[in-house]
Each structure stands twice: as structure tokens, then as C-alpha cells.
Design a protein around this motif. Structure first.
Motif, PDB file in Angstrom:
ATOM      1  N   VAL A 100       0.837  -1.200   0.000  1.00 62.63           N
ATOM      2  CA  VAL A 100       0.000   0.000   0.000  1.00 62.63           C
ATOM      3  C   VAL A 100       0.873   1.252   0.000  1.00 62.63           C
ATOM      4  O   VAL A 100       0.587   2.219  -0.722  1.00 62.63           O
ATOM      5  CB  VAL A 100      -0.940   0.000   1.222  1.00 62.63           C
ATOM      6  N   GLU A 101       1.940   1.249   0.772  1.00 61.83           N
ATOM      7  CA  GLU A 101       2.818   2.421   0.811  1.00 61.83           C
ATOM      8  C   GLU A 101       3.503   2.641  -0.532  1.00 61.83           C
ATOM      9  O   GLU A 101       3.623   3.783  -0.997  1.00 61.83           O
ATOM     10  CB  GLU A 101       3.873   2.263   1.911  1.00 61.83           C
ATOM     11  N   VAL A 102       3.947   1.562  -1.170  1.00 64.40           N
ATOM     12  CA  VAL A 102       4.559   1.699  -2.491  1.00 64.40           C
ATOM     13  C   VAL A 102       3.557   2.256  -3.499  1.00 64.40           C
ATOM     14  O   VAL A 102       3.892   3.121  -4.326  1.00 64.40           O
ATOM     15  CB  VAL A 102       5.108   0.335  -2.972  1.00 64.40           C
ATOM     16  N   LEU A 103       2.308   1.803  -3.419  1.00 56.19           N
ATOM     17  CA  LEU A 103       1.268   2.324  -4.305  1.00 56.19           C
ATOM     18  C   LEU A 103       1.063   3.823  -4.077  1.00 56.19           C
ATOM     19  O   LEU A 103       0.939   4.591  -5.045  1.00 56.19           O
ATOM     20  CB  LEU A 103      -0.034   1.559  -4.062  1.00 56.19           C
ATOM     21  N   CYS A 104       1.052   4.235  -2.819  1.00 54.90           N
ATOM     22  CA  CYS A 104       0.903   5.665  -2.507  1.00 54.90           C
ATOM     23  C   CYS A 104       2.083   6.469  -3.042  1.00 54.90           C
ATOM     24  O   CYS A 104       1.904   7.555  -3.614  1.00 54.90           O
ATOM     25  CB  CYS A 104       0.771   5.869  -0.999  1.00 54.90           C
ATOM     26  N   LEU A 105       3.290   5.940  -2.875  1.00 54.91           N
ATOM     27  CA  LEU A 105       4.474   6.648  -3.355  1.00 54.91           C
ATOM     28  C   LEU A 105       4.464   6.765  -4.885  1.00 54.91           C
ATOM     29  O   LEU A 105       4.886   7.788  -5.439  1.00 54.91           O
ATOM     30  CB  LEU A 105       5.742   5.932  -2.884  1.00 54.91           C
ATOM     31  N   LEU A 106       3.982   5.725  -5.561  1.00 48.84           N
ATOM     32  CA  LEU A 106       3.858   5.797  -7.019  1.00 48.84           C
ATOM     33  C   LEU A 106       2.846   6.869  -7.424  1.00 48.84           C
ATOM     34  O   LEU A 106       3.055   7.599  -8.400  1.00 48.84           O
ATOM     35  CB  LEU A 106       3.441   4.435  -7.579  1.00 48.84           C
ATOM     36  N   VAL A 133       9.268  16.807  -1.892  1.00 50.22           N
ATOM     37  CA  VAL A 133       8.460  15.628  -2.206  1.00 50.22           C
ATOM     38  C   VAL A 133       9.331  14.526  -2.808  1.00 50.22           C
ATOM     39  O   VAL A 133       9.224  13.351  -2.426  1.00 50.22           O
ATOM     40  CB  VAL A 133       7.308  15.998  -3.160  1.00 50.22           C
ATOM     41  N   MET A 134      10.212  14.886  -3.741  1.00 50.03           N
ATOM     42  CA  MET A 134      11.086  13.882  -4.364  1.00 50.03           C
ATOM     43  C   MET A 134      12.014  13.236  -3.343  1.00 50.03           C
ATOM     44  O   MET A 134      12.178  12.006  -3.322  1.00 50.03           O
ATOM     45  CB  MET A 134      11.893  14.530  -5.487  1.00 50.03           C
ATOM     46  N   VAL A 135      12.616  14.040  -2.480  1.00 53.99           N
ATOM     47  CA  VAL A 135      13.519  13.507  -1.457  1.00 53.99           C
ATOM     48  C   VAL A 135      12.749  12.611  -0.498  1.00 53.99           C
ATOM     49  O   VAL A 135      13.233  11.530  -0.105  1.00 53.99           O
ATOM     50  CB  VAL A 135      14.212  14.659  -0.700  1.00 53.99           C
ATOM     51  N   ALA A 136      11.542  13.022  -0.115  1.00 53.13           N
ATOM     52  CA  ALA A 136      10.735  12.211   0.802  1.00 53.13           C
ATOM     53  C   ALA A 136      10.377  10.868   0.174  1.00 53.13           C
ATOM     54  O   ALA A 136      10.423   9.823   0.851  1.00 53.13           O
ATOM     55  CB  ALA A 136       9.465  12.972   1.189  1.00 53.13           C
ATOM     56  N   ILE A 137      10.029  10.851  -1.119  1.00 53.19           N
ATOM     57  CA  ILE A 137       9.710   9.590  -1.803  1.00 53.19           C
ATOM     58  C   ILE A 137      10.921   8.667  -1.811  1.00 53.19           C
ATOM     59  O   ILE A 137      10.814   7.460  -1.506  1.00 53.19           O
ATOM     60  CB  ILE A 137       9.237   9.876  -3.239  1.00 53.19           C
ATOM     61  N   MET A 138      12.087   9.216  -2.125  1.00 50.68           N
ATOM     62  CA  MET A 138      13.309   8.407  -2.152  1.00 50.68           C
ATOM     63  C   MET A 138      13.633   7.843  -0.770  1.00 50.68           C
ATOM     64  O   MET A 138      13.934   6.649  -0.632  1.00 50.68           O
ATOM     65  CB  MET A 138      14.467   9.254  -2.668  1.00 50.68           C
ATOM     66  N   LEU A 139      13.564   8.683   0.264  1.00 50.05           N
ATOM     67  CA  LEU A 139      13.904   8.219   1.610  1.00 50.05           C
ATOM     68  C   LEU A 139      12.898   7.196   2.118  1.00 50.05           C
ATOM     69  O   LEU A 139      13.281   6.230   2.795  1.00 50.05           O
ATOM     70  CB  LEU A 139      13.967   9.422   2.560  1.00 50.05           C
ATOM     71  N   VAL A 163       8.212   9.757   9.772  1.00 49.25           N
ATOM     72  CA  VAL A 163       8.019  11.154  10.162  1.00 49.25           C
ATOM     73  C   VAL A 163       7.978  12.078   8.947  1.00 49.25           C
ATOM     74  O   VAL A 163       7.567  13.235   9.060  1.00 49.25           O
ATOM     75  CB  VAL A 163       9.134  11.625  11.124  1.00 49.25           C
ATOM     76  N   LEU A 164       8.373  11.571   7.767  1.00 47.93           N
ATOM     77  CA  LEU A 164       8.378  12.388   6.554  1.00 47.93           C
ATOM     78  C   LEU A 164       7.024  12.389   5.847  1.00 47.93           C
ATOM     79  O   LEU A 164       6.838  13.167   4.900  1.00 47.93           O
ATOM     80  CB  LEU A 164       9.455  11.877   5.583  1.00 47.93           C
TER      81      LEU A 164
END
Length: 774
Positions: A100-106, A133-139, A163-164
Motif C-alpha cells: 500500500v505504501e509503495v502504491l501511494c508513493l507511485l 516531495v522527491m527527497v521524501a519519496i526516495m527516503l 516522520v516524513l
């Protein structure tokens, strides 16, 4: 825009409401671009999008309500994952939450790519929120992979990147209100910092004095611990005293020893609790107000610039004037506001083309965004059914007198008095037969009131979809009548009593006192302000949610499992000390605070709310310090500083500004113009002339769309217009109209890129023109 570009502007990427209703064809590219500018100006969007046909289509799709709703949905899902991740409220397999988290990040990445194809590349990469947003997705991805690998290897670790997650709530373009609140906090922090450092210095100095005064006297605190013998404990106790949470307990040992020592605590409270906390509020309010005005002024400049750009796209030469033809203006308004009625649109045209020259000049056009934001109610007179069925009776002298009596303000005041008297009777002894029988009298009076109103006002309008008070009153009265009859019947048949049901009805009936509040002018101003700040309260709700979420995740990682809650009937001996020996005989355990823990995100949010209220927060902080380390108190102090000192003070500052604006700002010039035009056309109506129950909200529809402008007819005399209640105005809108007075309507001003790069000093014009502001 070059003509060749418009030929490629297809309609397949546009939402249905942007299709021309007359031809079922997409509008040309110039009109579509102009509509985008006007729509942005109307809703204060400041996205500097590309103007090519493809980018404009993508921009419309980006701003479509379904896309925004999908973005908020994935943000909500991403944040709610904390409910199902360890420590979980409802535990789910790690693989499920990970997917689910990967789907949200996509979804977030796709939204970001969409945004990158809308705005110029150089602006995209200079925008900090996109980088965040990009840095948060990567981390988030990196942390998820590492945590999953360590979990497979049976190595315990933490999900530090959770926390991000609030970054997505703050930094997407849809959250500009929350982002603006964070900017206000960021801009206010430097000024707060100096006051805070001076405040901390004062606490440290008083703590040192307390250590020297009381440390060597072998005193014991209320809990039985040594009294002011440790400097760090003294600092914490006196910091808590600033919040008054441990008053007067912290003073009592010294006060009992010698009453002169109370002077130390009195001086400390005056200096730190009253003076410094008041200075905090003053600094926050002054700087918040300054930055808010700068933000609003910048929005006013951008709105003016967008309206000028829209005008320049559609302008044509008419004799010596540069104008927009009525046909173009009409098509533009249909695109921007497809839901308003034909009569309403024609009214706006008559306001914009005051002298009916057949075109709209620039000065009138730049006001279009404000005109569209003014809520105009279209009213259509309806005959009462009794006037159809019994015209002679309904129009008789007695009938007219009855209707005039019901429409008179005295009728309202009389029933306000009846409600007050009824409230007094409800508060008295219900067992008294006189009071019990009086309830039937009041109930009869309420029924008579409803029947008289239904006789006076057209029933369908009386029970319209926006007539909350009519539905509210009628529902309560009918419920009271039914329950009272049933209760009386049951009492006569058996000793059964349903007094509890009647108590609920009595409480609901007392709520009718709110009607009295609405009928008093000063109370109405307060109610208007409360209604106006509701959208901003939602904004501050998002702000608090983001801050709470960060503190909750940190708290769960630091304190999970340290405190356990046992059921009230539990026989487990560990229940006395919350499952942790470090809490044995502590105030935390004695107060039965075991349920105040960080074992899941739900419990964490409740604890954070309790800490925000402040009372007894030091007991919670000391309890978690006992089960971990004394340094844990810094977590709770940080929460108090961020939420109570900064966020709550900013919220108070906004409420103060809201009241000042509501009391001082009169109707805007634009609103005055449209009201004047309504009365000039002979289709206006004063608010006091026709009661609210005769108004029909959005009576007209777009089912019979008007074609070309030449075929349109003046508004029918059977249609009436009225500016809606001023309650719809927000404080931001009122402030924005104040600052727009600094901008000349004929002034085109600097380009959008220059406005976006304005600093705070640039936003303080020396002279009231846009050029001087730049």
C-alpha cells in the motif's frame, strides 16, 4: 498566442464542463487559456503553468476535482498506515502495508511528474516543495527496503522515515493554505527566537536562585522527593510552573517553611507566566499579521496579473478602445462558471458592461474574478397553494393581517421570549403538576408557530434545502409532540415512565435558544466571525495533524511498550505500576495514567492532545522519563514550545485578526457596484423586505442555455436577485480586497515571474501602484 497553436487544442483531455454547451465542441486555445487565468484568479492559484495548448490541457486535468480528490485520498491512506504498522492499532502483515505504501508513493510520483509537465522546467527545479516531495519519496523507499531486509534477517530496527509522511500533505500544490501557515511560522520564528532565548535565560536564572535558596534546607516536595536539590530538575519544575500545571504544589514546601518565600514564586510567575507569555503572543501576533498581509498582498498582485493576461489574450480594437466583445465575454464566463444561471450571468454582464456598449473594457474585466466570487441568490416568486385553492380567503383582510403579523419582527421576538420562559420551566422541578402541564402549553404554542409560518410562507420554500432552522425547529417540535403523547399514554396504562426520552427532547428544545443569538446584531457579528474562520480552522487542523503525526511517530519509536494498560478488573499485580517497575509509587501510576501511552498511533494522538491542554502534562512527562531517561523530558518540552507557544498563539492571532476585520471592513467596492446594478435593473430586493423563507437558492438552471449574446433577453421581472448573506466572506477575501485598493485597475504591472520572486520588502509599496511595489 499564435493561431497555429490553437488548432492543436483537442477536447479529449478536457473535462465535460469545459465543453461548449451550444456546439458540443471544445473552445479554442485562446479562450481556454484566458479561462484558465480567470479561474486561477478566482481561486487564488499561483501556479505559473506553460501556455502551450498541450500544457494548458494538462493544467486543466491537473486541477480537475477528481485528480485533487485522488491526491488527498492517497495522502490520507499513506498517513493512516500508522494505524496498521507496528506498533499497530489494527495489525496487518508487513507485506500488505508495504504494498500500500509503495502504491501511494507511485501516486505521489505520478502527481509530481504531471506537475513537472505543466510548469516550466526551470521553475519546477527551483521550487523547494517539489524537491522536498522527491527527497521524501526516495527516503521512504530506501527506508522501506532496508527495514524489510532487516526484518527478513530477524534484526530489530525502526521505521525512521515515517516522520516524513506529512511532507506530502504540506507540499503538494493543493495544500497551499497549510503551506502558507507553515510559511507564516517559519517567517515568525526568528522574532520568536530572541524572546524565547530571553525567556529561557530568565528560567535558568530563577532555577539557580531556587537551588541556592531551597536546596540546602532538606525540604521535600509534595511527592516526597528532595526539593530543588538538582539543577536540571529545578529548571524543569520552574518551566512547568510557567504553564501553571504544578501550581501551587511546587511552591507549597517553601511556603510552608517560610511564608516570605512565596515572594520568589510570585515574582517568577509575574515575569515568566504573565509578561513573557504575553510578549510571546504579542510578537507572534505582530509578525503573523505582517506576514499574512504580505502573503495576501502578493496574492492580490498575482490575481491582478492573471486577469490582465486573460484580457490581453481576448482583447480586440473597438474604435480607440481595447476591449473584449460581449460574445467572447459570455463564452468565457460559461467556461469559468458553468453552473451559474443564465439570469445571473446576464446580471454580471450588465455590471461589467455598465453602459451596454456591447463590450467590456479592461477596468471592468479585472473585476470579473471578484464578481464570480460574490454569491448572488436568484429568487423567483411563488404563489402559496392556498392562494390557488382559496384565493378569496387567502387574500382577505383577516388573512393579510395574520401574514403581516407573522412576518413582523415582533412575532420573532415574542417567540424568543416564549423559548426563554420554556427554558426556565424545563430547569424547574418536573414533578410539580403545574410545571408538567405547562409543557403542553409551550408545545401547543410551538405548533401554532409552525402552522402560522406554513400559512404565511410557501411550503416548498419554507422547507428548502438551505432552510436549516425551519427543518430543525419543525423536527424538534414534532418529535416532542410524538414522544410526549406516547409517554402520557404509557403512563396512564402502566407505571412505565420514559422520562429519559423526554429529557433528550427537552435538551434539544433548549437548543432553540441559538435562534435568539442569531437575532441579536452583536451576537451575529461573533457568529459571522466563527463561520468565517471555519475554513482556516480546517487549515490549522491540517497543520496540527502534521505536527502531531511527527511527534506521534517519534513518541512511538521512543516509548512504545514502556507503559502498559491493564483492564480495571485485572488481578495482575503489574497493573499498580503500569507494567513497569520504574513507575512503582510514582504520581503517574497513582493517577492511573497507564492508558496514556505511545503503544499505537491512536493512543499517541490522545496523549498529545492532553499535553496540548497542558494540565498535568508534567506528570506524563515525568512518567515517561522514569521508564526511559530524564532526557525524555526534552521531547515534551519541545511539544509544548511548538504546539502551545507557537501554533496556538498563531491561531489566537488569526482569531484576533478575524474579529478586527469583521468589525472594521465594510462592503467591498465590487459588491457595492453589483448591488447598485441590481437595483438599477429593478430586480433587486432588500434583505429585510423579503424573509429568508421566500428565497429560492439557485432556482434557475442551465438546462435552456442561452446561445449568442444577441439572442439573450433582459432578466424577467419575475426574477429577483439579492447578494447573499455576508457570512460567506472569508477573512482572507476581506483582507485581499483591502490590499487590492493599492493596485490601479489600468495598471498591467510586472510579469508573473517577477511577482513570484518578490521578497517581503518588495511587497510593501511606497506608493499605491503596482509598479512602485515592484
Amino acid at each position: 498566442m499564435p493561431e497555429s497553436e490553437g488548432k492543436h487544442c483537442g477536447g479529449d483531455a478536457l473535462p465535460p464542463e469545459w465543453q461548449d454547451k451550444d456546439t458540443a465542441q471544445p473552445p479554442d486555445s485562446d479562450l481556454l487559456l484566458a479561462a484558465a487565468y480567470v479561474y486561477d484568479a478566482q481561486y487564488n492559484r499561483n501556479i505559473p503553468f506553460e501556455t502551450s495548448p498541450k500544457s494548458v490541457r494538462l493544467y486543466y486535468f491537473y486541477n480537475h476535482w477528481s485528480m485533487e480528490l485522488a491526491t488527498y485520498f492517497f495522502i490520507a491512506v499513506d498517513l493512516s498506515l500508522a494505524l496498521f504498522e507496528e506498533p499497530a492499532v489494527y495489525k496487518m502483515p508487513f507485506l500488505a502495508t508495504s504494498l500500500v505504501e509503495v502504491l501511494c508513493l507511485l501516486a505521489f510520483f505520478g502527481r509530481l511528474v504531471h506537475f513537472a509537465n505543466v510548469i516550466p522546467r526551470n521553475i519546477f527545479w527551483k521550487d523547494t516543495k517539489n524537491i522536498c516531495v522527491m527527497v521524501a519519496i526516495m527516503l521512504n523507499l530506501i527506508d522501506l527496503i532496508i527495514y524489510g531486509a532487516l526484518r527478513v534477517a530477524a534484526v530489530e530496527s525502526i521505521r525512521w522515515s515515517r516522520v516524513l509522511r506529512p511532507i506530502y500533505l504540506i507540499n503538494f500544490a493543493e495544500s497551499r493554505q497549510i503551506r502558507r501557515a507553515f510559511r507564516s511560522i517559519r517567517n515568525t520564528l526568528p522574532e520568536i527566537l530572541y524572546v524565547f532565548l530571553l525567556f529561557i535565560f530568565s528560567v535558568l536564572m530563577f532555577s539557580l536562585m531556587a537551588l541556592k535558596l531551597f536546596g540546602s534546607r532538606n525540604l521535600l516536595s509534595v511527592e516526597g522527593t528532595p526539593y530543588f536539590t538538582n539543577y536540571l530538575d529545578a529548571v524543569f519544575d520552574l518551566y512547568v510552573l510557567v504553564t501553571t500545571a504544578n501550581s501551587p504544589d511546587v511552591m507549597m514546601p517553601a511556603f510552608n517553611y517560610n511564608w516570605w518565600y512565596c515572594l520568589f514564586f510570585i515574582a517568577y510567575i509575574i515575569i515568566n507566566t504573565y509578561i513573557f507569555m504575553s510578549v510571546f503572543l504579542a510578537v507572534v501576533y505582530n509578525n503573523y499579521k505582517k506576514h499574512l498581509k504580505n502573503e495576501i498582498r502578493k496574492m492580490a498582485y498575482m490575481k491582478h496579473r492573471k486577469m490582465v493576461d486573460a484580457f490581453n489574450i481576448l482583447k480586440v480594437k473597438e474604435d480607440k478602445d481595447v476591449v473584449i466583445k460581449q460574445a467572447q465575454w459570455n463564452q468565457l464566463v460559461k467556461l469559468v462558471a458553468p453552473d451559474i444561471s443564465n439570469a445571473h450571468r446576464e446580471l454580471l454582464l450588465r455590471v461589467s458592461d455598465d453602459q451596454q456598449k456591447g463590450y467590456v473594457d479592461m477596468k471592468a474585466f479585472v473585476r470579473l474574478a471578484d464578481l464570480l466570487n460574490i454569491k448572488v441568490i436568484t429568487m423567483k416568486s411563488r404563489k402559496h397553494p392556498l392562494e390557488h385553492w382559496m384565493p378569496y380567503v387567502y387574500k382577505s383582510l383577516v388573512s393579510r393581517l395574520v401574514r403581516r403579523m407573522v412576518q413582523h419582527k415582533g412575532f420573532v421576538y415574542a417567540y424568543d421570549v416564549i423559548i426563554l420562559v420554556n427554558a426556565i420551566f424545563i430547569a424547574l422541578d418536573e414533578k410539580n403538576p403545574l410545571i408538567s402541564h405547562a409543557e403542553w402549553v409551550f408545545l401547543s404554542l410551538y405548533i401554532v408557530e409552525i402552522l402560522l409560518k406554513l400559512y404565511t410562507y410557501e411550503p416548498k420554500t419554507f422547507f428548502g434545502r438551505n432552510k436549516f432552522w425551519n427543518w430543525f425547529d419543525t423536527s424538534i417540535i414534532i418529535a416532542a409532540l410524538i414522544v410526549t403523547i406516547v409517554n402520557t399514554a404509557l403512563k396512564s396504562a402502566s407505571p412505565y415512565s420514559s422520562q429519559q426520552i423526554l429529557d433528550i427532547v427537552f435538551i434539544l428544545r433548549v437548543l432553540r435558544l441559538i435562534r435568539i443569538v442569531d437575532s441579536i446584531q452583536r451576537f451575529r457579528v461573533i457568529m459571522n466571525t466563527l463561520i468565517n474562520i471555519v475554513p482556516t480552522m480546517v487549515t490549522f487542523g491540517g497543520l496540527i495533524l502534521a505536527i502531531y503525526y511527527v511527534f506521534a511517530i517519534i513518541g512511538m519509536e521512543a516509548f512504545k511498550g514502556k507503559v502498559r494498560f491493564f483492564d480495571e478488573n485485572s488481578t495482575d499485580p503489574r497493573a499498580e505500576y503500569c507494567g513497569n517497575l520504574a513507575l512503582r509509587d510514582s504520581v503517574f501510576a497513582k493517577s492511573k495514567y497507564c492508558r496514556n501511552n505511545f503503544n499505537d498511533v491512536g493512543s499517541a494522538f490522545i496523549v498529545l492532545l492532553e499535553l496540548t491542554v497542558v494540565n498535568q502534562w508534567h506528570v506524563i512527562a515525568s512518567g515517561f522519563a522514569l521508564v526511559t531517561h530524564q532526557v525524555a523530558k526534552l521531547y515534551f518540552i519541545a511539544l509544548h514550545v511548538v504546539v502551545v507557544i507557537i501554533i496556538i498563539n498563531i491561531f489566537v492571532a488569526f482569531i484576533l485578526e478575524a474579529f478586527f476585520v469583521e468589525y472594521s471592513v465594510e462592503k467591498s467596492e465590487v459588491e457595492t457596484v453589483i448591488e447598485k446594478k441590481i437595483h438599477e435593473l429593478g430586480v433587486g430586493i432588500q434583505e429585510e423586505d423579503v424573509p429568508d423563507v421566500t428565497l429560492v437558492h439557485n432556482m434557475e438552471t442551465n438546462e435552456n442555455e442561452i446561445g449568442a449574446v444577441e439572442e439573450e433577453t433582459p432578466p424577467s421581472k419575475s426574477l429577483m436577485f439579492r447578494i447573499a448573506s455576508k457570512r460567506y466572506r472569508t477573512v482572507d477575501a476581506l483582507l485581499q480586497r483591502m490590499f487590492e485598493a493599492e493596485i490601479s485597475p489600468e495598471d498591467q504591472g510586472p510579469p508573473m515571474e517577477e511577482i513570484l520572486s518578490f521578497s517581503h520588502n518588495d511587497l510593501r509599496p511606497r506608493n499605491p501602484t503596482l509598479h512602485n511595489a515592484a
